[in-house]
Write a protein that holds these residues in place. Structure first.
Motif, short mmCIF file in Angstrom:
data_model
loop_
_atom_site.label_atom_id
_atom_site.label_comp_id
_atom_site.label_asym_id
_atom_site.label_seq_id
_atom_site.Cartn_x
_atom_site.Cartn_y
_atom_site.Cartn_z
N ALA A 179 77.78 20.88 17.44
CA ALA A 179 78.75 19.93 17.13
C ALA A 179 78.46 19.03 15.69
CB ALA A 179 78.66 18.80 18.16
N LYS A 180 77.44 19.31 15.24
CA LYS A 180 77.25 18.67 13.95
C LYS A 180 77.48 19.56 12.53
CE LYS A 180 73.34 16.30 13.27
NZ LYS A 180 71.88 16.08 13.01
N THR A 181 77.40 20.84 12.97
CA THR A 181 77.71 21.78 11.68
C THR A 181 78.70 22.85 11.93
OG1 THR A 181 76.04 23.22 12.54
CG2 THR A 181 75.22 21.61 11.21
N ASP A 182 79.18 22.93 13.31
CA ASP A 182 80.45 23.79 13.28
C ASP A 182 81.57 23.32 14.15
OD1 ASP A 182 78.99 26.23 12.23
OD2 ASP A 182 77.63 25.93 13.81
N GLN A 183 82.10 22.15 13.79
CA GLN A 183 82.93 21.47 14.44
C GLN A 183 84.32 22.27 14.62
OE1 GLN A 183 82.77 18.16 11.79
NE2 GLN A 183 81.83 16.79 13.21
N PRO A 184 85.12 22.25 15.55
CA PRO A 184 86.31 23.12 15.57
C PRO A 184 87.18 22.35 14.80
CG PRO A 184 85.99 21.49 17.58
CD PRO A 184 84.79 21.44 16.81
N ALA A 185 88.25 23.27 14.55
CA ALA A 185 89.34 22.75 13.45
C ALA A 185 90.25 21.59 13.71
CB ALA A 185 90.28 24.04 13.65
N LEU A 203 73.86 23.47 -5.18
CA LEU A 203 74.41 24.62 -4.16
C LEU A 203 73.35 25.42 -3.53
CD1 LEU A 203 77.49 24.40 -3.01
CD2 LEU A 203 77.09 23.27 -5.10
N ALA A 204 72.42 25.71 -4.36
CA ALA A 204 71.21 26.48 -3.83
C ALA A 204 70.48 25.90 -2.94
CB ALA A 204 70.26 26.78 -5.07
N ILE A 205 70.58 24.52 -2.50
CA ILE A 205 69.68 23.74 -1.52
C ILE A 205 70.29 24.15 -0.11
CG2 ILE A 205 69.44 21.48 -0.42
CD1 ILE A 205 69.51 20.46 -3.51
N PRO A 206 69.68 24.40 0.78
CA PRO A 206 70.24 24.91 2.19
C PRO A 206 71.02 23.64 2.82
CG PRO A 206 67.83 25.40 2.01
CD PRO A 206 68.14 24.67 0.54
N ASP A 230 72.07 15.07 7.71
CA ASP A 230 70.67 15.39 7.74
C ASP A 230 70.20 16.23 6.45
OD1 ASP A 230 70.24 14.28 10.26
OD2 ASP A 230 70.06 16.01 11.40
N VAL A 231 71.25 16.72 5.73
CA VAL A 231 70.84 17.55 4.66
C VAL A 231 70.29 16.74 3.64
CG1 VAL A 231 71.85 19.15 2.91
CG2 VAL A 231 72.37 19.46 5.31
N MET A 232 71.12 15.41 3.50
CA MET A 232 71.01 14.55 2.43
C MET A 232 69.66 13.95 2.38
SD MET A 232 73.74 15.14 1.23
CE MET A 232 75.59 15.85 1.49
N SER A 233 68.92 14.05 3.42
CA SER A 233 67.58 13.48 3.35
C SER A 233 66.56 14.76 3.83
CB SER A 233 67.18 12.26 4.60
OG SER A 233 67.42 12.60 5.65
N SER A 234 67.08 15.84 3.66
CA SER A 234 66.10 16.87 4.14
C SER A 234 64.99 16.98 2.88
CB SER A 234 66.90 18.32 3.87
OG SER A 234 67.29 18.72 2.58
N PRO A 235 63.97 17.77 3.26
CA PRO A 235 62.83 18.21 2.18
C PRO A 235 63.20 18.86 1.04
CG PRO A 235 61.99 18.54 4.46
CD PRO A 235 63.51 18.33 4.78
N ASP A 236 64.29 19.70 1.11
CA ASP A 236 64.51 20.35 -0.23
C ASP A 236 65.37 19.62 -0.93
OD1 ASP A 236 63.77 23.42 0.66
OD2 ASP A 236 64.99 22.92 2.54
N TYR A 237 66.05 18.88 -0.38
CA TYR A 237 67.04 17.88 -1.21
C TYR A 237 66.16 16.90 -1.83
CZ TYR A 237 70.95 15.01 -2.65
OH TYR A 237 72.02 14.31 -3.64
N LEU A 256 87.28 20.06 4.96
CA LEU A 256 86.05 19.67 4.76
C LEU A 256 85.17 20.75 5.03
CD1 LEU A 256 86.07 15.84 5.57
CD2 LEU A 256 86.33 17.03 3.32
N LEU A 257 84.14 21.17 4.31
CA LEU A 257 83.03 22.02 4.87
C LEU A 257 81.81 21.44 5.30
CD1 LEU A 257 83.26 24.68 1.83
CD2 LEU A 257 84.41 24.67 3.84
N GLY A 258 81.80 20.45 6.13
CA GLY A 258 80.79 19.63 6.66
C GLY A 258 80.90 18.57 6.90
N SER A 259 79.91 17.80 7.50
CA SER A 259 80.12 16.43 7.99
C SER A 259 79.10 15.40 7.07
CB SER A 259 80.10 16.10 9.43
OG SER A 259 78.67 16.60 9.82
#
Length: 242
Positions: A3-9, A51-54, A81-88, A18-21
């Motif tokens: 539900a967080k990453t693949d929300q229905p249209a 854009l190379a960050i997962p 969660d991507v915005m506080s991920s180790p990669d970011y 939008l391409l994410g939440s």
């Protein structure tokens, strides 16, 4: 389905435009001496690096010539969660020499890590009306009901308007990192973006968004709202067609 990453249209929180939440929005001016450096860095290093960050799915930069702030940059990600991920965090805490040099030229900067509160529409546009909304200290109202029930339907009924988004800033906006220490910036409470196929359509949407109902509720749309024009768009690896 996640539900967080693949929300229905038909999910009203993060619509198919939008391409994410999760999204990072940055407004800025650039000191005249750094304009060429800004374009070289942002086009060839910074956007590709992000854009190379997962989890990062799309980056866009838009400009309103002669306006302040002149540029608006948008990074869409799978979720917050991507915005506080180790990669970011690794990138934010180890800015490249070009990043440190270029950020010294930034002026009049706003930066917000946001979540979509309400989003309608299925297309992106080359023109985006961007409005930052602050809240009076004594107010606890939100703009969601008025925008969802009145303003966004009116705007979407107008020819040329493709999508309307309301975002709320998240606490991740205030994370202390090496990159954030290179410049001062403010964090707006709410952000409205209206995407359109023509500049005229984006401008028309302002009359429905910037309405007395918001001020009566103690919400303060900033006077520097503007229609920005797309300069560059890049997809993350996971968003590109195979």
């Amino acid at each position: 389905m996640n539900a967080k990453t693949d929300q229905p249209a038909d999910n009203p929180i993060a619509g198919p435009a939008l391409l994410g939440s999760g999204i990072v929005l940055v407004w800025n001016d650039i000191d005249e001496a750094g304009r060429e450096q800004f374009y070289a860095w942002h086009d060839k290093e910074h956007i590709p690096e992000r854009l190379a960050i997962p989890g990062f799915r799309r980056g866009r930069r838009l400009r309103r010539a002669g306006h302040s702030p002149e540029w608006l940059t948008m990074y869409e990600a799978a979720d917050l969660d991507v915005m506080s991920s180790p990669d970011y965090m690794a990138r934010l805490n180890a800015p490249t020499p070009a990043t440190t040099k270029t950020l010294a030229y930034f002026r009049n900067t706003s930066r917000a890590v946001c979540r979509p509160v309400f989003s309608v529409g299925e297309s992106t546009g080359g023109y985006v009306l961007a409005m930052r909304i602050d809240r009076a200290e004594s107010a606890d109202a939100t703009p969601e009901a008025y925008l969802r029930d009145v303003a966004f339907p009116q705007a979407m009924a107008s020819t040329g308007v493709l999508a309307c988004h309301l975002f709320a800033s998240d606490q991740a906006s205030f994370l202390d990192t090496e990159e954030s220490r290179t410049r001062t910036f403010d964090v707006p409470a709410w952000i409205v973006l209206v995407e359109a196929s023509t500049e005229e359509a984006a401008e028309r949407a302002r009359e429905w968004i910037d309405a007395p109902q918001l001020r009566d509720a103690g919400l303060r749309p900033r006077a520097d709202a503007a229609v920005y024009t797309l300069e560059i768009c890049r997809l993350g690896a996971a968003s590109r067609a195979p």
